[in-house]
Design a protein around this motif. Structure first.
Motif, PDB file in Angstrom:
ATOM      1  N   GLY A  85       0.775  -1.234   0.000  1.00 49.92           N
ATOM      2  CA  GLY A  85       0.000   0.000   0.000  1.00 49.92           C
ATOM      3  C   GLY A  85       0.805   1.282   0.000  1.00 49.92           C
ATOM      4  N   LEU A  86       2.125   1.174  -0.106  1.00 47.50           N
ATOM      5  CA  LEU A  86       2.949   2.382  -0.082  1.00 47.50           C
ATOM      6  C   LEU A  86       3.398   2.824  -1.467  1.00 47.50           C
ATOM      7  N   ASN A  87       3.022   2.081  -2.497  1.00 47.05           N
ATOM      8  CA  ASN A  87       3.388   2.523  -3.840  1.00 47.05           C
ATOM      9  C   ASN A  87       2.145   2.621  -4.720  1.00 47.05           C
ATOM     10  N   GLY A  88       2.328   3.206  -5.885  1.00 51.62           N
ATOM     11  CA  GLY A  88       1.214   3.377  -6.806  1.00 51.62           C
ATOM     12  C   GLY A  88       0.947   4.835  -7.114  1.00 51.62           C
ATOM     13  N   ILE A  89       0.341   5.065  -8.262  1.00 53.51           N
ATOM     14  CA  ILE A  89       0.054   6.411  -8.752  1.00 53.51           C
ATOM     15  C   ILE A  89      -1.403   6.459  -9.189  1.00 53.51           C
ATOM     16  N   SER A  90      -2.124   7.477  -8.734  1.00 49.72           N
ATOM     17  CA  SER A  90      -3.531   7.612  -9.123  1.00 49.72           C
ATOM     18  C   SER A  90      -3.895   9.080  -9.231  1.00 49.72           C
ATOM     19  N   GLU A  91      -4.983   9.354  -9.953  1.00 53.07           N
ATOM     20  CA  GLU A  91      -5.494  10.727 -10.087  1.00 53.07           C
ATOM     21  C   GLU A  91      -6.963  10.714  -9.725  1.00 53.07           C
TER      22      GLU A  91
ATOM     23  N   THR B 259       6.922   4.399  -4.518  1.00 52.28           N
ATOM     24  CA  THR B 259       6.879   4.384  -5.983  1.00 52.28           C
ATOM     25  C   THR B 259       8.253   4.729  -6.526  1.00 52.28           C
ATOM     26  N   THR B 260       8.736   3.947  -7.470  1.00 52.98           N
ATOM     27  CA  THR B 260      10.085   4.164  -7.999  1.00 52.98           C
ATOM     28  C   THR B 260      10.125   5.336  -8.989  1.00 52.98           C
ATOM     29  N   HIS B 261      11.328   5.848  -9.177  1.00 55.71           N
ATOM     30  CA  HIS B 261      11.524   6.932 -10.146  1.00 55.71           C
ATOM     31  C   HIS B 261      11.106   6.471 -11.543  1.00 55.71           C
ATOM     32  N   HIS B 262      11.425   5.219 -11.868  1.00 59.12           N
ATOM     33  CA  HIS B 262      11.062   4.707 -13.196  1.00 59.12           C
ATOM     34  C   HIS B 262       9.552   4.692 -13.388  1.00 59.12           C
ATOM     35  N   ALA B 263       8.826   4.292 -12.349  1.00 60.42           N
ATOM     36  CA  ALA B 263       7.367   4.261 -12.452  1.00 60.42           C
ATOM     37  C   ALA B 263       6.809   5.657 -12.658  1.00 60.42           C
ATOM     38  N   ILE B 264       7.373   6.638 -11.970  1.00 58.61           N
ATOM     39  CA  ILE B 264       6.915   8.029 -12.124  1.00 58.61           C
ATOM     40  C   ILE B 264       7.253   8.543 -13.517  1.00 58.61           C
TER      41      ILE B 264
ATOM     42  N   VAL C 261      19.416   3.075 -10.915  1.00 62.06           N
ATOM     43  CA  VAL C 261      18.949   3.880  -9.786  1.00 62.06           C
ATOM     44  C   VAL C 261      17.452   4.137  -9.899  1.00 62.06           C
ATOM     45  N   ARG C 262      16.984   4.470 -11.089  1.00 69.50           N
ATOM     46  CA  ARG C 262      15.560   4.792 -11.267  1.00 69.50           C
ATOM     47  C   ARG C 262      14.667   3.571 -11.047  1.00 69.50           C
ATOM     48  N   ASN C 263      15.193   2.382 -11.256  1.00 67.92           N
ATOM     49  CA  ASN C 263      14.403   1.173 -11.046  1.00 67.92           C
ATOM     50  C   ASN C 263      14.293   0.785  -9.579  1.00 67.92           C
ATOM     51  N   VAL C 264      15.131   1.354  -8.720  1.00 70.97           N
ATOM     52  CA  VAL C 264      15.155   0.967  -7.305  1.00 70.97           C
ATOM     53  C   VAL C 264      14.821   2.142  -6.385  1.00 70.97           C
ATOM     54  N   GLY C 265      15.349   3.318  -6.704  1.00 69.32           N
ATOM     55  CA  GLY C 265      15.130   4.481  -5.865  1.00 69.32           C
ATOM     56  C   GLY C 265      13.671   4.887  -5.822  1.00 69.32           C
ATOM     57  N   THR C 266      13.247   5.465  -4.685  1.00 73.11           N
ATOM     58  CA  THR C 266      11.836   5.788  -4.477  1.00 73.11           C
ATOM     59  C   THR C 266      11.626   7.280  -4.232  1.00 73.11           C
ATOM     60  N   LEU C 267      10.418   7.720  -4.530  1.00 69.64           N
ATOM     61  CA  LEU C 267      10.053   9.118  -4.309  1.00 69.64           C
ATOM     62  C   LEU C 267      10.159   9.478  -2.828  1.00 69.64           C
ATOM     63  N   GLY C 268       9.566   8.641  -1.962  1.00 66.02           N
ATOM     64  CA  GLY C 268       9.575   8.944  -0.539  1.00 66.02           C
ATOM     65  C   GLY C 268      10.963   8.986   0.044  1.00 66.02           C
TER      66      GLY C 268
END
Length: 281
Positions: free
Chosen positions: A57-63, A74-79, A104-111
């Protein structure tokens, strides 16, 4: 380089994770792109690391209702690649594409990036320009902090002991807005020597709204408020860019002196603004 001995815990639920960090003496592990190198250099020596990687429940993107919500894990790549961010928050998607390299983008997270608050990180400039809200949670409460109030100093944020970043909320950009992220990357680390995030909204030929976030130049990211006012009052891009950094104390290091950083900030502010204006309909 080997880190100091530490305990490792991988909670399964958010409640369990918040309970573990309630005392404020354990270190959170998100993507690990900042913490692990610091531990290897023994610049960080936590006695226990709490890994959020298995917490659901700590990742994901919604509008929803004109707000884009992005989970902390959510990873940098996902964003960078999400249809939601590309459609409703393209400035953040573009900024994510400038972070590190593919690994890095595949592992690093926004938070993790937001909580770490590196003075040369890319996201803070975009989050300031987007007027984002950082949603924080502890075992006791949930609260939201404006990005402008969150980044306080180098590696220092408004996070209190026992809190973690839950998600970032960004107002969906108007389809008529123009945007751009311009960056001078350090050739070794990829961090921003200077990074400029720009948003522009036009009313005919007039600039009705300008938002400019700057990273890499000072102890923390900041809004170039004077430059925004110049544009909104009918001034030119050159005049606006010339005010970027006024009143700030630029960083100086072996790669870039304070004067050179200020010069780079103004040059790339002009470029970011020109691109954002060209994209604004």
């Amino acid at each position: 380089m080997i880190p100091q001995t530490f305990e490792y815990t991988a909670p399964q639920t958010l409640e369990e994770a918040l309970g573990l960090i309630a005392g404020g003496d354990r270190k959170i592990l998100a993507g690990g792109m900042s913490l692990i190198p610091l531990m290897k250099l023994r610049l960080a020596t936590p006695g226990e690391v709490v890994d959020l990687g298995r917490v659901s429940g700590l990742n994901g993107i919604s509008e929803n209702g004109g707000v884009v919500s992005i989970g902390a894990m959510t990873t940098h790549h996902a964003i960078e690649t999400s249809r939601v961010t590309r459609a409703h928050c393209p400035l953040l998607a573009e900024t994510a594409g400038h972070i590190g390299d593919v690994q890095v983008r595949n592992v690093g997270t926004l938070g993790g990036a937001v909580a770490h608050a590196d003075p040369a990180a890319d996201y803070p400039a975009a989050l300031l320009a987007l007027e984002a809200q950082i949603k924080l949670i502890s075992a006791q409460a949930t609260r939201s902090v404006a990005a402008s109030d969150f980044f306080l100093d180098a590696f220092t944020t408004a996070l209190e002991p026992g809190e973690i970043v839950l998600e970032v909320e960004v107002p969906a950009e108007d389809q008529s807005e123009g945007y751009s992220y311009e960056k001078v990357p350090h050739p070794a680390s990829g961090f921003a020597v200077v990074g400029i995030a720009a948003r522009i909204k036009k009313d005919g030929n007039r600039i009705a709204m300008a938002r400019i976030g700057v990273t890499g130049m000072g102890a923390h990211a900041f809004r170039a408020l004077a430059a925004e006012k110049v544009l909104e009052n009918g001034g030119s891009v050159a005049d606006a860019a010339a005010t970027v950094g006024d009143g700030e104390t630029p960083n100086s290091d072996l790669y870039a002196s304070a004067d050179y950083r200020l010069h780079l900030a103004r040059v790339h502010a002009a470029r970011a603004l020109a691109t954002a204006i060209s994209r604004a309909s």
